[in-house]
Design a protein around this motif. Structure first.
Motif, PDB file in Angstrom:
ATOM      1  N   ASP A 171       4.150   5.354 -12.593  1.00 55.45           N
ATOM      2  CA  ASP A 171       2.925   4.997 -11.512  1.00 55.45           C
ATOM      3  C   ASP A 171       3.492   3.891 -10.938  1.00 55.45           C
ATOM      4  N   TYR A 198       0.657  -1.244   0.023  1.00 48.67           N
ATOM      5  CA  TYR A 198       0.056   0.078   0.126  1.00 48.67           C
ATOM      6  C   TYR A 198       1.009   1.109  -0.181  1.00 48.67           C
ATOM      7  N   ARG A 225       2.403   1.739  -3.363  1.00 49.83           N
ATOM      8  CA  ARG A 225       1.276   2.356  -4.560  1.00 49.83           C
ATOM      9  C   ARG A 225       0.975   3.930  -3.827  1.00 49.83           C
ATOM     10  N   SER A 226       1.079   4.221  -2.863  1.00 46.33           N
ATOM     11  CA  SER A 226       0.781   5.518  -2.264  1.00 46.33           C
ATOM     12  C   SER A 226       1.870   6.663  -2.525  1.00 46.33           C
ATOM     13  N   ASP A 269      -3.848  -0.153  -3.723  1.00 40.57           N
ATOM     14  CA  ASP A 269      -4.203   1.411  -3.673  1.00 40.57           C
ATOM     15  C   ASP A 269      -4.884   1.714  -2.303  1.00 40.57           C
TER      16      ASP A 269
END
Lengths: 542, 405
Positions: B109, B95, B98-99, B130
């Motif tokens: 990305d 997470y 992704r952040s 995400d």
């Protein structure tokens, strides 16, 4: 009188001519050699052609240097050759060592034409030296880097060559050259030769022939030649599959023997006594460091006998590891019998302390133990498959050791005691066996055997403080898979585990292969918690 | 284990609640306030590094609770809790990766390591990370699922004692190798790192760090109460019964598999939660966390504190790690001796850990040492097979199995 003086005159004249001619020829050769390093390319070409007529092997070294860009000249035109392995510089004509810095010298500039011509001449000269080994080296060179110019020299050399190995290498070299020949018969013949003498390094060459171009035509226009090439590829593939199989088997076997060494001691301490010794790997490490120390002692005090240090290392490693093991058993493990989980933690703690101790004495870096000269090198069983002597020796050593351990457990008094105590401690004790002493000796034996394993490990890899840690998981797996209380099981498990792993490697990669094996083991234990060789009867319930 | 004697044990006694309230007041309220409010140079100020260190220790304490539940109470020594811990950490790490968004080195990305490996799109197992709630759920569920599957097969085949420990170690080893591979998709050797923010808050911000610390304290209190609830319930009684005489539990009509599996899975989930709290605070997760040695070290925290007591487990985790923090700075070369010596000393001389030592001081008549030597005085692991340790027959078999599983 007249007639005889005429003959005499003629003889004298001839002698004079010969005597005068020789130095002239020699200096001519020299001048052509010097021409090799000329700054004019046409002069280089002329020199090569002239040297070709001389047909003198002395031209070989400068020619090779020319092609490899190791040839230099100084301002006065003298010739220098930088040696291939960078060990120094020699005079190009006399071959005497010279102390000179090549960066101050000029290099001849060469192009492909020079290279082709020189290569042809190198082939011609090198294939005629009297030493068969040198010819073989030359032939191997041609085989790996065939050039069209070498075709005629090779043909001529083949007519005179009697050595089978050289012939085979030359045939392959010629075959590779002939693959591009304009006439079809020659190409077919070349493929036949390659398929018979060739190995897998030629596969791509043959595969190029049968490639279909984008417009549907083939790289090789003739269908029959393509067919022959395909057949040859198949034949090479089959042969190389066989070689791979043999190589994998051997490496698997040799790895298995190492794992077996690591697991054999464990089979005694864990398998027979039921003691989880997490410091077991450190016994290997101690054995390996003992070898290192013995090697060092031999090097400093007995440099003449340094080749035989292993003979001293084996008993020392056995004794030292065994004593450490017995000390461990007396000081810690004996208080923990019947509490395997606690034993696991305590021995883990001991292993940490042993590792740190070794780090303090020998440093955290790996140390290297040199192989004795009789164990370096290897035996080339098949082209491309070298079996190192050290691994072969370990294989033999392990086989012998297993037999000795087995015989010891089955045939000696100590073995009888060990088996009695492990089967029924109270009964054995009441029959007068000193169970505590047997525990200690058994543990010492198991540790000592691991120490011997350490000696073997030092011969094939680096010796470092963490040496044992990498084997501990595998060793436990082997013993669990083989089933406790069974030495045979340990052997089969070590073999099976490693060979399976080795065969998985090409498909899955080394790491994934190992993961598969571990996963398989976890599943296997689910199905057969008792291992491959289960105990039968009452003992199985204990 | 005197609590086992009574049928109805309260969750905590009066002193227990008092101690817990004091702990919450000091660790959960006073320390965060003293970190945030006093001026930079005030003597009262709790420095930032201490918050980071304590936050780590709190996560370790949760791990210790998880291990105590399965080892101290159920008698199963796991050498695989490092994997569960790391899996929880990886879930939250994903997470956090992704952040980062497009602020990575490659401004892509995708996480940097994927760009580096020339991957064009996110692998399927990264989908959903995400979202913070999803990642948090996975941090608990992924270790739980692994533990459930592993435990189901292992317990069903009645693998017990050291054999279970050894195969958990094999599992740990396999997972470590797996995560070291680049192709596995979790950053390989380097793991996941360079995190920027969590839930929009910058991870560099001291306030965020205090928040994470407080969340860890809350999780520890919650985990402690949950474990306490388990061990004081009938389920907890059964777990101890499994530990002391598994065969008898089975003969009495209980399905030991279910209880063991529950404790094992719950323990793994708790470990995953600890990992999830740990990673944002230390800022990195890599396969090194899965090294078999780490899992063994976790077991020693519990052993030092005292198996079979939750307070002991927490205290042991703190004591060992505080010692480690001090030694690795002050005298790094002696740390392994201290740790190794602790392993040996605790197993030989203090099988009940510090809590056991304290109890012996209070009740000098009952010496635990002799018992420890002969391995007979107390019911200990499944290996002692002491026949008469628990009168399981008196429990109502049917109603228990139904109400608790």
């Amino acid at each position: 009188m007249r007639a005889s003086s005429k003959i005499l005159n003629a003889t004298l004249g001839l002698l004079l001519v010969i005597a005068g001619w020789q130095p002239a020829r020699a200096s001519e050769l020299e001048s052509h050699l010097l021409g090799l390093a000329s700054d004019s390319r046409s002069e280089i070409l002329d020199s090569i052609e002239a040297l070709g007529e001389f047909d003198d092997p002395r031209a070989l070294a400068p020619l090779e240097a020319l092609v490899d860009k190791r040839l230099y000249r100084d301002v006065s035109g003298r010739l220098y050759i930088a040696l291939e392995d960078g060990r120094g510089v020699v005079d190009g004509v006399t071959g005497a060592a010279v102390d000179i810095d090549v960066s101050t010298l000029d290099e001849p500039t060469i192009n492909n034409r020079v290279r082709r011509l020189a290569n042809g001449l190198i082939a011609q000269l090198s294939l005629r030296v009297p030493d068969a080994e040198a010819r073989l080296r030359a032939a191997e060179k041609l085989r790996s880097r065939p050039s069209d110019e070498a075709r005629e020299p090779i043909r001529r050399a083949l007519e005179a060559e009697r050595d089978e190995r050289v012939r085979s290498a030359l045939l392959v070299a010629l075959g590779q050259i002939d693959l591009n020949a304009p006439d079809r018969e020659t190409r077919l013949e070349a493929i036949a030769v390659l398929s018979e003498h060739g190995d897998r390094s030629l596969r791509s060459l043959l595969a190029d022939l049968v490639v279909e171009n984008e417009d549907g035509s083939f790289a090789e226009p003739d269908a029959e030649v393509r067919e022959a090439a395909r057949a040859a590829i198949d034949r090479i593939d089959r042969a190389s599959a066989l070689i791979d199989l043999a190589a994998n088997l051997f490496y698997g076997l040799s790895l298995a023997s190492i794992l077996l060494l690591a697991a054999l001691g464990l089979a005694i301490t864990f398998g027979l006594m039921g003691v989880i010794n997490m410091a077991h790997g450190e016994m290997l490490m101690i054995g390996a460091y003992t070898t290192y120390v013995v090697f060092g002692l031999f090097e400093s005090y007995l440099p003449g006998a340094v080749d035989w240090y292993l003979l001293a290392a084996l008993p020392s490693a056995f004794l030292i590891s065994g004593c450490v093991g017995m000390l461990l058993e007396r000081s810690v493990i004996r208080f923990l019998y019947g509490r395997p989980l606690e034993t696991l933690l305590a021995t883990w703690g001991i292993s940490l302390m042993l590792i740190q101790t070794v780090r303090m004495f020998f440093g955290a870096q790996n140390v290297e133990v040199a192989n004795p000269s009789w164990l370096s090198g290897g035996y080339e069983a098949l082209p491309g498959v070298v079996l190192p002597w050290s691994r072969l020796a370990i294989l033999l050593f392990v086989t012998g050791l297993v037999a000795v351990v087995y015989a010891m457990l089955q045939r000696t008094r100590l073995g009888l005691w060990v088996r009695a105590v492990t089967q029924n401690r109270e009964m054995a004790g009441s029959l007068g066996i000193g169970t505590a002493r047997v525990d200690m000796l058994t543990f010492g034996l198991g540790s000592g055997i691991s120490g011997l394993g350490g000696v073997a490990l030092s011969q094939i890899g680096n010796v470092g403080p963490e040496l044992g840690q990498s084997y501990i998981v595998d060793s436990f797996m082997v013993v669990v898979l083989g089933g406790v209380r069974k030495i045979e099981g340990t052997e089969v498990a070590a073999l099976g585990l490693v060979v399976v792993n080795k065969f998985l490697e090409p498909f899955a990669g080394a790491v994934l292969g190992k993961i598969f094996v571990l996963g398989f083991l976890i599943l296997f234990i689910q199905v057969r918690p008792q291992g491959i060789f289960a105990l039968r009867g009452r003992a199985a319930e204990a | 284990m005197s609590a086992a004697g009574r049928l109805h044990t309260p969750l905590l006694g009066r002193t227990g609640w008092g101690a817990l309230a004091l702990f919450v007041a000091v660790a959960g309220v006073a320390i965060p306030i003293l970190n945030v409010l006093p001026a930079e140079d005030s003597a009262l100020r709790v420095p930032d590094f201490l918050i980071a260190l304590l936050g780590k220790f709190v996560c370790y304490a949760i791990v210790a609770l998880a291990i105590d539940l399965i080892w101290g109470y159920t008698g199963i020594l796991s050498l695989g809790h490092g994997v569960f811990f790391a899996l929880g950490g990886y879930a939250i790490g994903m997470y956090l990766m992704r952040s980062i968004g497009i602020e990575g080195v490659y401004a892509s990305d995708l996480p940097d390591f994927m760009v580096f490996l020339d991957w064009k799109e996110l692998p399927w197992f990264w989908y959903g990370f995400d979202s913070f709630p999803f990642a948090l759920a996975m941090a608990v569920l992924a270790p739980a699922a692994l533990a459930f599957a592993f435990g189901f097969f292992a317990f069903r085949s009645r693998i017990t004692g050291v054999y279970f420990s050894i195969i958990t170690q094999a599992m740990t080893f396999a997972f470590m190798l797996l995560f070291f591979r680049n192709d596995t998709g979790f950053g390989g050797n380097n793991g996941l790192t360079d995190f920027k923010r969590i839930l929009g808050f910058s991870l560099q911000d001291p306030i965020t760090r205090v928040g994470l610390y407080s969340a860890s304290i809350a999780a520890l209190v919650g985990a402690f109460l949950a474990c306490r609830a388990i061990v004081t319930s009938k389920l907890g009684r059964l777990l101890r019964a499994v530990r002391d005489a598994e065969a008898k539990v089975r003969f009495s009509g209980y399905d030991a598999l279910q209880y063991k599996l529950f404790a094992w899975t719950f323990s793994a989930a708790l470990c995953g939660l600890a990992g999830a709290l740990y990673v944002p605070q230390v800022g990195i997760i890599n396969p090194g966390e899965m090294h078999p040695a780490n899992s063994i070290e976790m077991a020693i925290w519990v052993a030092v504190g005292g198996r079979g007591t939750l307070v002991g487990a927490v205290g042991g985790a703190w004591l060992v790690n505080a010692t480690k923090s001090w030694f690795t700075v002050a005298a790094p070369e002696t740390w392994l001796y201290v740790l190794g010596g602790t392993f040996v000393a605790v197993t030989l001389f203090a099988p009940d850990g510090l809590v056991g030592l304290l109890r012996r001081l209070r009740l000098p008549g009952r010496s635990g040492l002799d018992g420890a030597r002969s391995g007979e005085a107390r019911p200990r692991g499944p290996e002692t097979r002491r026949p008469d340790s628990l009168n399981v027959g008196s429990l109502k078999a049917k109603s228990l199995t139904e109400s608790e599983t």
